[in-house]
Design a protein around this motif. Structure first.
Motif, short mmCIF file in Angstrom:
data_model
loop_
_atom_site.label_atom_id
_atom_site.label_comp_id
_atom_site.label_asym_id
_atom_site.label_seq_id
_atom_site.Cartn_x
_atom_site.Cartn_y
_atom_site.Cartn_z
N PHE A 8 136.72 55.31 -38.93
CA PHE A 8 136.87 56.66 -39.23
C PHE A 8 137.43 57.28 -37.84
O PHE A 8 138.24 58.27 -37.99
N ALA A 9 137.13 56.64 -36.82
CA ALA A 9 137.85 57.11 -35.54
C ALA A 9 139.47 57.30 -35.74
O ALA A 9 140.08 58.12 -35.40
N LYS A 10 139.96 56.31 -36.44
CA LYS A 10 141.53 55.93 -36.55
C LYS A 10 141.95 57.10 -37.37
O LYS A 10 143.00 57.65 -37.73
N ILE A 11 141.04 57.69 -38.41
CA ILE A 11 141.40 58.40 -39.61
C ILE A 11 141.40 59.82 -38.92
O ILE A 11 142.17 60.72 -39.15
N LEU A 12 140.05 59.98 -38.25
CA LEU A 12 139.81 61.45 -37.75
C LEU A 12 140.64 61.81 -36.37
O LEU A 12 140.95 62.96 -36.28
N GLN A 31 143.49 64.17 -35.93
CA GLN A 31 143.35 65.57 -36.60
C GLN A 31 142.62 66.52 -35.83
O GLN A 31 142.67 67.67 -36.01
N VAL A 32 141.96 65.82 -34.55
CA VAL A 32 141.15 66.76 -33.95
C VAL A 32 141.71 66.49 -32.45
O VAL A 32 142.64 65.69 -31.88
N ASP A 33 141.13 67.35 -31.50
CA ASP A 33 141.25 67.30 -30.10
C ASP A 33 140.44 66.57 -29.28
O ASP A 33 140.49 66.05 -28.44
N VAL A 34 139.06 66.68 -29.91
CA VAL A 34 137.91 65.86 -29.27
C VAL A 34 137.31 65.15 -30.30
O VAL A 34 136.80 65.68 -31.73
N LEU A 35 136.96 64.09 -30.20
CA LEU A 35 136.06 63.23 -31.16
C LEU A 35 134.64 62.72 -30.50
O LEU A 35 134.29 62.13 -29.75
N ALA A 36 133.60 63.07 -31.30
CA ALA A 36 132.24 62.98 -30.97
C ALA A 36 131.46 62.13 -31.86
O ALA A 36 131.55 62.53 -33.15
N VAL A 37 130.72 61.37 -31.56
CA VAL A 37 129.89 60.59 -32.61
C VAL A 37 128.36 60.75 -32.41
O VAL A 37 127.90 60.56 -31.20
#
Length: 520
Positions: free
Chosen positions: A183-187, A190-196
């Protein structure tokens, strides 16, 4: 601009600042109500438009109030609705599931998820037939001041090793690492910051990479941290650790247990490029914040009914069954530990019983036993199993337990640091009954037993023995050897409150006070 994450985890149903040991004490330095006040204060400090509020699970089980909520909702979910409203009051933007949220079954969990106002993010607990999320949704995107933030949610894949089959029927648990990698590669584009959000911890030290436990898949945090560079913010739980660190271009927090703290991640982001310029990670202790009066109001009646329920008498013993000190009890034995083992054997007709001391505050039973006594000494929603083992396998299990210990140069017997730090794991240390055993701690781990007998006879390697032990251990919890699903003969459809109630009321119990094991 500044973007702030405020994160809670592992509140375990402690909605108010009490551990219910003393019915009049509401000054404990933890609780969801203190979490809520802390978050609301930090929101006001930074501005709500700059803040994202998250939680990574283990909310439904753990406190006496959570136990009462489940026990009392026989015909409807009125109390669970109240319980859920308390969490809604905090104002979360996203949440994920914890392993203990499965303890009371899928219908109970589904109601809770459905009535949460925040999205429940779930990438790796899937419907086995459709491979789609069995609860909640895969991700959400939140925008703050023009900054797009992607949020993913995962839990430990190890849940089927701990839960009875009916609690996970029809579900498929997938590696957290594999799903975040996908999902990191998909999301990320689309975003500026990715949090899990991750209800899971670290199998290795996040800074040094030194292994802190066997890499069996329960905790995959280090692998995610080091092999998925798209993740900027890692909001974790499960291990009950107090953790705040920035490493490998990732801000990590884990805020302890029962709402003792919240994790706070602050990102400084360039207004033009929307790239992260700087990041920090802190823990904010909640003890300095008064309980949120809105949560106190929501749960007032539920709490009062919990207190009445806890004071219900269950049985009267002919003599007390104390455990003066949890640590001393582990090393030397105690009447309460023996009583628990006697009960497990009575229900299973096993030859041998195994248990851990489940609470650091365990005091055992006085002559009068109430519901409060049971839950404070055994707070987990486990079930009891009977396991079929050879004598050789039983010996390996007991040797593993003896491997927790060391003898210092001055003769003190103590637990190895790895079972104390970074998180105490002494609920993994089992003792055994009525076998008599002795372990020489000067010998290598795995070869310490100098005596192992049952009813005066040595345990024979090729003989079959039946062991009573909780389902968490029987299904692989605690990194013990020899346990496996195929060795479980049966699992009782009762929790420990039900078992204690039945055992103590149906029997004239004579508490065994003898000590049957020794470490030297």
């Amino acid at each position: 601009m500044r973007l702030v994450f405020l994160h809670s985890s592992d509140t375990h149903g402690f909605l108010l600042p009490t551990d219910y040991q003393n019915k009049d004490d509401y000054d404990a330095p933890f609780s969801l109500s203190r979490v809520s006040s802390t978050i609301k204060a930090e929101k006001a400090k930074y501005g709500a438009d700059n803040v994202i509020v998250t939680d990574s699970g283990d909310c439904l089980q753990g406190s006496p109030l959570a136990s009462y909520t489940h026990a009392s909702d026989v015909d409807d979910y009125d109390n669970l609705h109240t319980f859920t409203e308390a969490y809604n009051e905090v104002g979360y933007d996203a949440r994920c599931l914890g392993n203990h949220d499965f303890n009371f079954g899928q219908d109970y969990l589904a109601y809770y998820v459905e009535h949460n106002e925040a999205p429940m993010l779930n990438d790796n607990v899937l419907d086995a037939e459709t491979d789609t999320p069995a609860f909640g949704q895969e991700y959400t995107i939140v925008e703050r001041n023009g900054i797009k933030v992607g949020l993913l949610g995962i839990t430990t894949q190890y849940i089927p090793h701990w839960e009875p089959k009916e609690n996970v029927a029809g579900l498929k648990f997938v590696s957290a690492y594999e799903k975040i990698k996908h999902f990191a590669k998909i999301l990320r584009p689309q975003v500026d910051v990715l949090a899990v959000l991750y209800h899971g911890g670290f199998e290795s030290d996040p800074v040094t990479g030194e292994a802190t436990e066997p890499h069996r898949g329960e905790n995959e945090g280090y692998k995610i941290l080091t092999e998925i560079p798209e993740v900027d913010v890692f909001l974790t739980g499960h291990q009950h650790r107090r953790l705040n660190v920035v490493t490998k271009n990732t801000a990590i927090v884990q805020p302890g247990y029962r709402g003792e703290a919240i994790g706070e991640v602050i990102l400084d982001i360039d207004d033009n490029t929307k790239k992260i310029k700087n990041m920090s990670a802190e823990l904010v202790d909640t003890k300095d914040y008064d309980p949120d009066p809105e949560i106190v109001k929501i749960v007032k009646n539920l709490d009062q009914n919990t207190q009445k329920w806890l004071d219900q008498p269950i049985a009267t013993l002919s003599e007390p069954a104390p455990i003066e000190d949890a640590m001393k009890g582990r090393l030397e034995g105690a009447p309460f530990i023996n009583l628990l083992q006697q009960m497990q054997i009575w229900f299973t007709d096993a030859d041998v019983s195994a248990t851990a001391v489940m609470s650091e505050k365990a005091k055992g039973f006085g002559k009068e036993v109430t519901m409060r006594d049971v839950l404070l000494n055994y707070p987990y929603a486990n079930q009891l199993c009977r396991v079929r083992l050879t004598g050789k396998e039983l010996r390996h299990i007991i040797e593993h337990s003896a491997g927790f210990l060391e003898k210092t140069a001055d003769g003190e017997i103590k637990f190895l640091d790895r079972w104390i730090k970074p998180k105490p794991l002494l609920y993994h240390f089992d003792v055994f009954y009525p076998v008599e055993y002795e372990a020489d701690l000067s010998k290598p781990s795995g070869k310490r037993l100098t005596k192992l007998t049952l009813n005066g006879k040595p345990i024979e390697d090729d003989q079959i023995y039946h062991l009573a032990v909780n389902n968490y251990r029987a299904m692989g919890g605690g990194f013990y050897p020899e346990y496996s699903m195929d060795k479980i003969e049966f699992t009782l459809d009762k929790d420990y409150v039900q078992m204690f109630t039945e055992y103590l009321t149906k029997n004239q119990v004579k508490v065994d006070t003898k000590k049957n094991y020794r470490f030297f």
